[in-house]
Design a protein around this motif. Structure first.
Motif, PDB file in Angstrom:
ATOM      1  N   LEU A   1      65.964  45.502  46.412  1.00  0.00           N
ATOM      2  CA  LEU A   1      66.695  46.543  47.154  1.00  0.00           C
ATOM      3  C   LEU A   1      67.402  45.941  48.366  1.00  0.00           C
ATOM      4  N   LEU A   2      66.697  45.078  49.086  1.00  0.00           N
ATOM      5  CA  LEU A   2      67.284  44.447  50.271  1.00  0.00           C
ATOM      6  C   LEU A   2      68.452  43.540  49.894  1.00  0.00           C
TER       7      LEU A   2
ATOM      8  N   ALA B   1      63.201  38.254  57.057  1.00  0.00           N
ATOM      9  CA  ALA B   1      61.765  38.225  56.726  1.00  0.00           C
ATOM     10  C   ALA B   1      61.002  39.236  57.577  1.00  0.00           C
ATOM     11  N   ARG B   2      61.400  39.364  58.851  1.00  0.00           N
ATOM     12  CA  ARG B   2      60.741  40.361  59.705  1.00  0.00           C
ATOM     13  C   ARG B   2      61.012  41.774  59.199  1.00  0.00           C
ATOM     14  N   ARG B   3      62.274  42.014  58.814  1.00  0.00           N
ATOM     15  CA  ARG B   3      62.595  43.353  58.301  1.00  0.00           C
ATOM     16  C   ARG B   3      61.823  43.620  57.008  1.00  0.00           C
TER      17      ARG B   3
ATOM     18  N   ASP C   1      58.293  44.627  57.733  1.00  0.00           N
ATOM     19  CA  ASP C   1      58.241  46.013  58.203  1.00  0.00           C
ATOM     20  C   ASP C   1      58.359  46.991  57.037  1.00  0.00           C
ATOM     21  N   GLU C   2      59.376  46.780  56.208  1.00  0.00           N
ATOM     22  CA  GLU C   2      59.616  47.710  55.100  1.00  0.00           C
ATOM     23  C   GLU C   2      58.449  47.706  54.113  1.00  0.00           C
ATOM     24  N   ALA C   3      57.899  46.514  53.849  1.00  0.00           N
ATOM     25  CA  ALA C   3      56.763  46.427  52.922  1.00  0.00           C
ATOM     26  C   ALA C   3      55.569  47.198  53.480  1.00  0.00           C
TER      27      ALA C   3
END
Lengths: 173, 173, 173
Positions: free
Chosen positions: C89-90, C132-134, C137-139
């Motif tokens: 998705l990302l 990777a930070r985003r 967060d999303e995970a």
């Protein structure tokens, strides 16, 4: 009789593992897999030895863990740690499957207690470094194989030992 | 009365910690250790404040956590979070041992509830960055020290609070 | 009926998730979200297919997970895994909130068992990489949302499934 103690860095896993071994009569064998690659590592090794105190015989064995377990005979052994052993195997380009098979055989042949400490390293972001990815895979598979054979598996979190598997009540093995 | 709430990033630890504090009568003190270094951080702080709602008094204290706890008097306090406090201490080149000792003393002197939130950061691959390695070590030791003193320790996983230590039934402290 | 299985890399989460689905009568649908970006990934996909054995129908769906769940009808489904779906998705620059809402709706509409596997990636040091930070967060938010709806949540550690939420005794949903 196998106990596997997993945990993150500075989670109190080694101290807990020592307390388990020390419930049995001394002498205890501290099977150190660490090699002092640099000053930081050397400092950690010296600090850990000082912290452990009397009653321990230290055996340093970076690679031939199965042989060292056989040589330990009937003494309770603390293997600290699987993670450094795996690192040493990878650095020395050893066949991991063969080494793992030999370790598992040596563990199941032992009558005496063996407590093994391992760093849980698989709960972060996928590393960009391919060797680090391989290391995570191998560490995970190694922990799974030992956990399957272990009577007890503990996850140490902030110094709190969380028992996640315990078949000692069911049948002594 | 100390409760330590650990967890990974976005594991629901702050929300759970808030729910614990809110079981007591308001007002509650939200002791924020975060500093807005950049826009990303600023955005997180504002979002968290909006999410908390009525009844909270926010105190921002990046470094002198022990003093802020003394100043809080009898009010229930939520410290959010230990990880940012430790980061601030390292950035300011403070003596971690001294700061930790003062925090532990202030915590054991309090009669009122203190809930402390910490990020569990020690379950990934060893970082290449030396400061990151030192941070992991210090965070692990800090969490262990607080967990040893805490009445209750919770590991939050995907929003599920897993109680890993609870001595509240044994003796109120 | 939703079960969420979390765990680190090589923690035995997929094998455990398969065992849960296989308690029901075949055929079972293996909903693979993985895309073979490179040889390493291709090798993993092939190995996993060989390991699973008879009774499985594999459906590959990198993005439209909700549609694939509707199409699965009354068959038990294993979604392996949420982490790769989120990555896809990302990469495709999809709206995560919209996709997540559609997934949650599809999950709550299903009568049949859905077991979802997710990588726990939020317990390491903050990555330097902003994407990777985003992703972390999303995970974390995705796992929390599914865990809240799930009847059962399991954290797999070294092949040991640790049940951290189980409401199946309370009320069948």
């Amino acid at each position: 009789m196998i106990e596997l103690v997993l945990g993150g860095v500075r989670s109190g896993k080694s101290r807990y593992a020592e307390s388990v071994v020390k419930q049995l009569p001394a002498p205890w064998i501290y099977l150190a897999t660490g090699q002092a690659w640099d000053a930081e590592m050397q400092e950690r090794i010296v600090r850990h030895q000082a912290d452990r105190g009397e009653g321990w015989r230290t055996v340093e064995e970076p690679l031939e863990l199965a042989d060292a377990l056989v040589a330990a005979g009937d003494a309770p052994v603390l293997v600290d740690c699987l993670t450094l052993w795996l690192t040493n195997l990878l650095m020395a380009e050893r066949d991991i499957s063969v080494a793992k098979k030999r370790l598992l055989d040596a563990l199941s042949d032992r009558k005496a207690l063996t407590v093994l400490v391992g760093n849980e390293v698989g709960l972060g972001i996928v590393p960009e470094n391919a060797l680090a990815r391989r290391f995570r895979d191998e560490a995970g598979w190694l922990h799974q194989a030992i956990a399957a054979q272990a009577r007890k598996v503990v996850l140490s979190v902030a110094g709190v030992p969380c028992v996640i598997k315990d078949t000692s009540g069911a049948a002594k093995d």
